[in-house]
Design a protein around this motif. Structure first.
Motif, PDB file in Angstrom:
ATOM      1  N   PRO A 176       0.812  -1.230   0.000  1.00  0.00           N
ATOM      2  CA  PRO A 176       0.000   0.000   0.000  1.00  0.00           C
ATOM      3  C   PRO A 176       0.848   1.284   0.000  1.00  0.00           C
ATOM      4  CG  PRO A 176      -0.924  -1.600   1.525  1.00  0.00           C
ATOM      5  CD  PRO A 176       0.356  -2.186   1.017  1.00  0.00           C
ATOM      6  N   ALA A 177       1.914   1.322   0.811  1.00  0.00           N
ATOM      7  CA  ALA A 177       2.733   2.540   0.879  1.00  0.00           C
ATOM      8  C   ALA A 177       3.469   2.791  -0.438  1.00  0.00           C
ATOM      9  CB  ALA A 177       3.741   2.442   2.022  1.00  0.00           C
ATOM     10  N   GLN A 178       3.882   1.711  -1.082  1.00  0.00           N
ATOM     11  CA  GLN A 178       4.583   1.858  -2.370  1.00  0.00           C
ATOM     12  C   GLN A 178       3.601   2.338  -3.440  1.00  0.00           C
ATOM     13  OE1 GLN A 178       6.089  -2.216  -2.282  1.00  0.00           O
ATOM     14  NE2 GLN A 178       8.181  -1.418  -2.122  1.00  0.00           N
ATOM     15  N   PHE A 185       1.000   4.104  -2.928  1.00  0.00           N
ATOM     16  CA  PHE A 185       0.720   5.506  -2.605  1.00  0.00           C
ATOM     17  C   PHE A 185       1.804   6.410  -3.195  1.00  0.00           C
ATOM     18  CE2 PHE A 185       0.470   9.211   0.198  1.00  0.00           C
ATOM     19  CZ  PHE A 185      -0.897   9.383   0.329  1.00  0.00           C
ATOM     20  N   ARG A 186       3.076   5.985  -3.052  1.00  0.00           N
ATOM     21  CA  ARG A 186       4.184   6.796  -3.568  1.00  0.00           C
ATOM     22  C   ARG A 186       4.187   6.796  -5.098  1.00  0.00           C
ATOM     23  NH1 ARG A 186       7.886   4.878  -0.722  1.00  0.00           N
ATOM     24  NH2 ARG A 186       8.798   3.467  -2.233  1.00  0.00           N
ATOM     25  N   LEU A 187       3.880   5.646  -5.695  1.00  0.00           N
ATOM     26  CA  LEU A 187       3.815   5.592  -7.162  1.00  0.00           C
ATOM     27  C   LEU A 187       2.773   6.593  -7.671  1.00  0.00           C
ATOM     28  CD1 LEU A 187       4.001   1.723  -7.657  1.00  0.00           C
ATOM     29  CD2 LEU A 187       5.725   3.380  -8.374  1.00  0.00           C
ATOM     30  N   ASN A 196       9.497   5.323  10.596  1.00  0.00           N
ATOM     31  CA  ASN A 196       9.569   5.019   9.160  1.00  0.00           C
ATOM     32  C   ASN A 196      10.482   3.838   8.844  1.00  0.00           C
ATOM     33  OD1 ASN A 196      11.508   7.081  10.059  1.00  0.00           O
ATOM     34  ND2 ASN A 196      12.343   6.849   8.016  1.00  0.00           N
ATOM     35  N   LEU A 197      10.026   2.985   7.929  1.00  0.00           N
ATOM     36  CA  LEU A 197      10.843   1.878   7.424  1.00  0.00           C
ATOM     37  C   LEU A 197      11.727   2.380   6.288  1.00  0.00           C
ATOM     38  CD1 LEU A 197       8.119  -0.936   7.265  1.00  0.00           C
ATOM     39  CD2 LEU A 197       9.844  -0.576   9.047  1.00  0.00           C
ATOM     40  N   ASN A 198      11.157   3.265   5.469  1.00  0.00           N
ATOM     41  CA  ASN A 198      11.892   3.853   4.351  1.00  0.00           C
ATOM     42  C   ASN A 198      12.560   5.149   4.846  1.00  0.00           C
ATOM     43  OD1 ASN A 198      12.508   5.474   2.100  1.00  0.00           O
ATOM     44  ND2 ASN A 198      11.002   4.403   0.843  1.00  0.00           N
ATOM     45  N   ASP A 199      13.883   5.235   4.673  1.00  0.00           N
ATOM     46  CA  ASP A 199      14.645   6.377   5.172  1.00  0.00           C
ATOM     47  C   ASP A 199      14.127   7.716   4.648  1.00  0.00           C
ATOM     48  OD1 ASP A 199      16.268   4.894   6.721  1.00  0.00           O
ATOM     49  OD2 ASP A 199      17.926   4.761   5.266  1.00  0.00           O
ATOM     50  N   ASN A 200      13.543   7.692   3.454  1.00  0.00           N
ATOM     51  CA  ASN A 200      13.063   8.950   2.863  1.00  0.00           C
ATOM     52  C   ASN A 200      11.738   9.410   3.446  1.00  0.00           C
ATOM     53  OD1 ASN A 200      15.191   9.108   1.018  1.00  0.00           O
ATOM     54  ND2 ASN A 200      14.173   7.632  -0.330  1.00  0.00           N
ATOM     55  N   GLN A 201      11.181   8.621   4.351  1.00  0.00           N
ATOM     56  CA  GLN A 201       9.853   8.955   4.840  1.00  0.00           C
ATOM     57  C   GLN A 201       9.828   9.342   6.327  1.00  0.00           C
ATOM     58  OE1 GLN A 201       7.581   6.564   1.313  1.00  0.00           O
ATOM     59  NE2 GLN A 201       7.816   5.537   3.249  1.00  0.00           N
ATOM     60  N   ALA A 202      10.947   9.885   6.801  1.00  0.00           N
ATOM     61  CA  ALA A 202      10.970  10.444   8.154  1.00  0.00           C
ATOM     62  C   ALA A 202      10.394  11.863   8.052  1.00  0.00           C
ATOM     63  CB  ALA A 202      12.398  10.500   8.662  1.00  0.00           C
ATOM     64  N   ASP A 209      -2.405   8.510   9.640  1.00  0.00           N
ATOM     65  CA  ASP A 209      -2.493   7.282   8.844  1.00  0.00           C
ATOM     66  C   ASP A 209      -2.594   6.147   9.860  1.00  0.00           C
ATOM     67  OD1 ASP A 209      -2.503   6.096   6.233  1.00  0.00           O
ATOM     68  OD2 ASP A 209      -0.532   5.254   6.679  1.00  0.00           O
ATOM     69  N   LYS A 210      -3.781   5.575   9.967  1.00  0.00           N
ATOM     70  CA  LYS A 210      -4.044   4.641  11.068  1.00  0.00           C
ATOM     71  C   LYS A 210      -3.976   3.190  10.636  1.00  0.00           C
ATOM     72  CE  LYS A 210      -6.833   7.832  13.758  1.00  0.00           C
ATOM     73  NZ  LYS A 210      -8.178   8.228  14.162  1.00  0.00           N
ATOM     74  N   ALA A 211      -3.703   2.326  11.590  1.00  0.00           N
ATOM     75  CA  ALA A 211      -3.669   0.880  11.343  1.00  0.00           C
ATOM     76  C   ALA A 211      -5.091   0.390  11.170  1.00  0.00           C
ATOM     77  CB  ALA A 211      -2.989   0.180  12.516  1.00  0.00           C
ATOM     78  N   ALA A 224      -3.194  -6.434   9.174  1.00  0.00           N
ATOM     79  CA  ALA A 224      -1.979  -6.612   8.379  1.00  0.00           C
ATOM     80  C   ALA A 224      -1.021  -5.425   8.506  1.00  0.00           C
ATOM     81  CB  ALA A 224      -2.338  -6.816   6.919  1.00  0.00           C
ATOM     82  N   CYS A 225      -1.544  -4.212   8.669  1.00  0.00           N
ATOM     83  CA  CYS A 225      -0.690  -3.023   8.833  1.00  0.00           C
ATOM     84  C   CYS A 225       0.225  -3.264  10.030  1.00  0.00           C
ATOM     85  CB  CYS A 225      -1.502  -1.775   9.142  1.00  0.00           C
ATOM     86  SG  CYS A 225      -2.956  -1.461   8.153  1.00  0.00           S
ATOM     87  N   VAL A 226      -0.388  -3.726  11.114  1.00  0.00           N
ATOM     88  CA  VAL A 226       0.301  -3.921  12.379  1.00  0.00           C
ATOM     89  C   VAL A 226       1.294  -5.085  12.299  1.00  0.00           C
ATOM     90  CG1 VAL A 226      -0.136  -4.668  14.754  1.00  0.00           C
ATOM     91  CG2 VAL A 226      -1.612  -2.947  13.715  1.00  0.00           C
ATOM     92  N   THR A 227       0.833  -6.233  11.826  1.00  0.00           N
ATOM     93  CA  THR A 227       1.709  -7.415  11.792  1.00  0.00           C
ATOM     94  C   THR A 227       2.905  -7.182  10.891  1.00  0.00           C
ATOM     95  OG1 THR A 227      -0.188  -8.318  10.612  1.00  0.00           O
ATOM     96  CG2 THR A 227       0.633  -9.601  12.435  1.00  0.00           C
ATOM     97  N   CYS A 228       2.666  -6.627   9.716  1.00  0.00           N
ATOM     98  CA  CYS A 228       3.778  -6.459   8.786  1.00  0.00           C
ATOM     99  C   CYS A 228       4.820  -5.493   9.350  1.00  0.00           C
ATOM    100  CB  CYS A 228       3.279  -5.998   7.419  1.00  0.00           C
ATOM    101  SG  CYS A 228       4.610  -5.943   6.215  1.00  0.00           S
ATOM    102  N   HIS A 229       4.361  -4.332   9.863  1.00  0.00           N
ATOM    103  CA  HIS A 229       5.334  -3.353  10.384  1.00  0.00           C
ATOM    104  C   HIS A 229       6.041  -3.871  11.629  1.00  0.00           C
ATOM    105  CE1 HIS A 229       4.926   0.485   8.060  1.00  0.00           C
ATOM    106  NE2 HIS A 229       3.976  -0.249   7.519  1.00  0.00           N
ATOM    107  N   ASN A 230       5.267  -4.460  12.552  1.00  0.00           N
ATOM    108  CA  ASN A 230       5.873  -4.924  13.810  1.00  0.00           C
ATOM    109  C   ASN A 230       6.930  -5.997  13.595  1.00  0.00           C
ATOM    110  OD1 ASN A 230       4.443  -3.193  15.432  1.00  0.00           O
ATOM    111  ND2 ASN A 230       2.848  -4.684  15.959  1.00  0.00           N
TER     112      ASN A 230
END
Ligand code: HEC
Length: 217
Positions: free
Chosen positions: A102-104, A106-108, A129-135, A173-175, A179-185
């Protein structure tokens, strides 16, 4: 015959009356329409513009997560075997022949928008942030993000970047899905950078930023 003529004449009067009413309605509609056009020309309030943009962005983001990603992976309790299409939403989607996260996605979308218009820009940020550019990038985004995490409400205001004034907004941007939670955690970057942060369902995980350049003239 006379009675017939009378009936026709009364019907005609009614029809003319109806046409007159229709014309009046049309004129009113046009006049009011014109009114809102003038308002548009003189500028819709920026806080409304960002709200409109956000509604569309969030709708697309949620619909993609629910109706595409959801049907490909085990999400919200549905096993992969019951999925509709044999593909996966993965970070390395280009290499694995899958579809973007989903985040990718969104950026596309934001990149395509940038190619087509300079009216505004948007993106995702997060303090985790997982992606350094998204801090969160600057003072405005840092303050806005902290407030949004604390209150769960959007934060809006003016900021200046390189001499250009922007009306900017950060929306939570809420969980919305398990899946939002499991994948990030469980993501290796998350575990390494934020070992103490464990997301919960419905928690604010980051923010959608919208920047609207404001013409001062
Ligand atoms: C299968 C794993 C996965 C799922 C599901 C997922 N994300 Fe992410 N998310 C990621 C990855 C990986 C990134 C960084 C990818 C990128 O943007 O380049 C990311 C990026 C983000 C960002 C931007 C900040 C950052 O970490 O770089 C936010 C905010 C976010 N996700 C929130 C969510 C929300 C809310 C959901 C559920 C609607 C969700 N994610 C679902 C893996 C996932």
């Amino acid at each position: 015959m006379l009675a017939m003529n009378n009936l026709i004449s009364r019907t005609k009067t009614k029809i003319i009356g109806l046409i007159a009413l229709a014309i009046t309605i049309c004129f009113t509609a046009i006049a009011c329409g014109g009114g809102s056009q003038t308002q548009a020309a003189s500028g819709i309030a920026p806080e409304l513009v960002v709200d409109y943009i956000h509604t569309v962005l969030l709708a697309d983001r949620t619909a993609y997560t629910k109706h595409v990603v959801n049907r490909l992976k085990k999400l919200e309790g549905k096993e992969k075997a019951d999925g509709v299409v044999p593909a996966e939403a993965t970070e390395g989607w280009k290499q694995t022949g899958g579809v973007p996260l989903p985040a990718q996605m969104f950026r596309l979308g934001s990149e395509v928008a940038l190619e087509n218009s300079d009216a505004f820009t948007y993106g995702l940020i997060s303090p985790w942030n997982l992606n350094d550019n998204q801090a969160p990038r600057n003072e405005f985004e840092k303050k806005a993000m902290a407030e949004v995490v604390e209150t769960g409400e959007p934060y809006k205001g003016y900021q200046e970047i390189a001499g250009q004034t922007y009306y900017s907004a950060v929306y939570p941007d809420k969980a919305v899905a398990e899946a939002c939670v499991t994948c990030h955690n469980t993501h290796p970057v998350h575990l390494e950078k934020y070992p103490d942060k464990v997301f919960e369902l419905n928690e604010v995980m980051g923010g959608i930023v919208i920047n609207l350049p404001i013409d001062k003239t």
